[in-house]
Design an enzyme around this catalytic site. Structure first.
Site, PDB file in Angstrom:
ATOM      1  N   ASN A 163       0.843  -1.196   0.000  1.00  0.00           N
ATOM      2  CA  ASN A 163       0.000   0.000   0.000  1.00  0.00           C
ATOM      3  C   ASN A 163       0.877   1.245   0.000  1.00  0.00           C
ATOM      4  O   ASN A 163       1.953   1.275   0.584  1.00  0.00           O
ATOM      5  CB  ASN A 163      -0.993  -0.007   1.163  1.00  0.00           C
ATOM      6  CG  ASN A 163      -0.379  -0.023   2.544  1.00  0.00           C
ATOM      7  OD1 ASN A 163       0.615  -0.700   2.797  1.00  0.00           O
ATOM      8  ND2 ASN A 163      -0.975   0.713   3.465  1.00  0.00           N
ATOM      9  N   ILE A 164       0.401   2.249  -0.718  1.00  0.00           N
ATOM     10  CA  ILE A 164       1.100   3.528  -0.831  1.00  0.00           C
ATOM     11  C   ILE A 164       0.056   4.608  -0.556  1.00  0.00           C
ATOM     12  O   ILE A 164      -0.826   4.844  -1.380  1.00  0.00           O
ATOM     13  CB  ILE A 164       1.714   3.713  -2.233  1.00  0.00           C
ATOM     14  CG1 ILE A 164       2.652   2.555  -2.568  1.00  0.00           C
ATOM     15  CG2 ILE A 164       2.433   5.060  -2.328  1.00  0.00           C
ATOM     16  CD1 ILE A 164       3.081   2.496  -4.023  1.00  0.00           C
ATOM     17  N   GLU A 165       0.146   5.211   0.608  1.00  0.00           N
ATOM     18  CA  GLU A 165      -0.858   6.201   1.002  1.00  0.00           C
ATOM     19  C   GLU A 165      -0.552   7.576   0.429  1.00  0.00           C
ATOM     20  O   GLU A 165       0.582   7.895   0.078  1.00  0.00           O
ATOM     21  CB  GLU A 165      -0.941   6.294   2.527  1.00  0.00           C
ATOM     22  CG  GLU A 165      -1.530   5.065   3.149  1.00  0.00           C
ATOM     23  CD  GLU A 165      -1.667   5.168   4.651  1.00  0.00           C
ATOM     24  OE1 GLU A 165      -2.309   4.278   5.215  1.00  0.00           O
ATOM     25  OE2 GLU A 165      -1.128   6.120   5.275  1.00  0.00           O
ATOM     26  N   GLU A 210      -3.032  -5.058  -3.135  1.00  0.00           N
ATOM     27  CA  GLU A 210      -3.545  -6.054  -4.081  1.00  0.00           C
ATOM     28  C   GLU A 210      -3.679  -5.462  -5.477  1.00  0.00           C
ATOM     29  O   GLU A 210      -3.361  -6.120  -6.467  1.00  0.00           O
ATOM     30  CB  GLU A 210      -4.929  -6.560  -3.629  1.00  0.00           C
ATOM     31  CG  GLU A 210      -4.949  -7.134  -2.244  1.00  0.00           C
ATOM     32  CD  GLU A 210      -5.269  -6.111  -1.159  1.00  0.00           C
ATOM     33  OE1 GLU A 210      -5.851  -6.510  -0.137  1.00  0.00           O
ATOM     34  OE2 GLU A 210      -4.943  -4.912  -1.324  1.00  0.00           O
ATOM     35  N   CYS A 249     -10.074  -5.385   0.214  1.00  0.00           N
ATOM     36  CA  CYS A 249     -11.268  -4.540   0.344  1.00  0.00           C
ATOM     37  C   CYS A 249     -12.195  -4.803  -0.846  1.00  0.00           C
ATOM     38  O   CYS A 249     -11.828  -5.480  -1.811  1.00  0.00           O
ATOM     39  CB  CYS A 249     -10.867  -3.068   0.415  1.00  0.00           C
ATOM     40  SG  CYS A 249     -10.280  -2.393  -1.161  1.00  0.00           S
ATOM     41  N   CYS A 254     -10.708  -3.834  -4.260  1.00  0.00           N
ATOM     42  CA  CYS A 254      -9.701  -4.783  -4.747  1.00  0.00           C
ATOM     43  C   CYS A 254     -10.342  -6.103  -5.161  1.00  0.00           C
ATOM     44  O   CYS A 254      -9.918  -6.723  -6.138  1.00  0.00           O
ATOM     45  CB  CYS A 254      -8.633  -5.009  -3.680  1.00  0.00           C
ATOM     46  SG  CYS A 254      -7.569  -3.562  -3.452  1.00  0.00           S
TER      47      CYS A 254
END
Length: 130
Positions: free
Chosen positions: A42-44, A55, A86, A89
């Site tokens: 994940n890249i916020e 994903e 989620c 995804c």
């Protein structure tokens, strides 16, 4: 590849996450038909809506490399809390995978395994648009 190996790749990907806001680090690994794997983290982003999910990144890398057949996806967080993909995804996976896609989640008591159909029943598919 067995579930433990795929989860290991997801854990390694989680270590590369950029999550300064939630401090919730997620990694994913997807195995394609020939055994090749792709991982993502994940890249916020400060506005959250521009954030990248692990994903989705793994799936995007595989699709960009020309793959369209997938065997399994593993998902892990730094908390090993059994996180599942989620809804967004799940829908992205459903674009390329059938209901039998194996989804391996890093749960506290060991791998929890689901199918995409269990996690996303009655999904929207290309057939609905015809």
């Amino acid at each position: 590849m067995d579930d433990t190996e795929l989860l290991s790749l997801a854990r390694e990907a989680a270590e590369r996450s950029y999550a300064p806001y939630s401090e919730y680090y997620v990694g994913a690994a997807i195995e394609v038909g020939d055994g090749t794997t792709f991982s993502g983290c994940n890249i916020e982003n400060a506005n959250y809506s521009n954030s990248v999910h692990a994903e989705g990144l793994a799936l995007s890398k595989a699709v960009e490399a020309g793959y369209r057949r997938f065997e399994a996806v593993a998902v892990s967080s730094d908390r090993r809390d059994g996180v599942t993909p989620c809804g967004m995804c799940r829908q992205s996976l459903a674009e390329f995978c059938d209901d039998e896609l194996r989804i391996v989640c890093d749960a506290p008591d060991g791998p929890a395994v689901y199918t995409l159909g269990e996690l996303l029943p009655n999904t929207i598919t290309a057939g609905h648009l015809e």
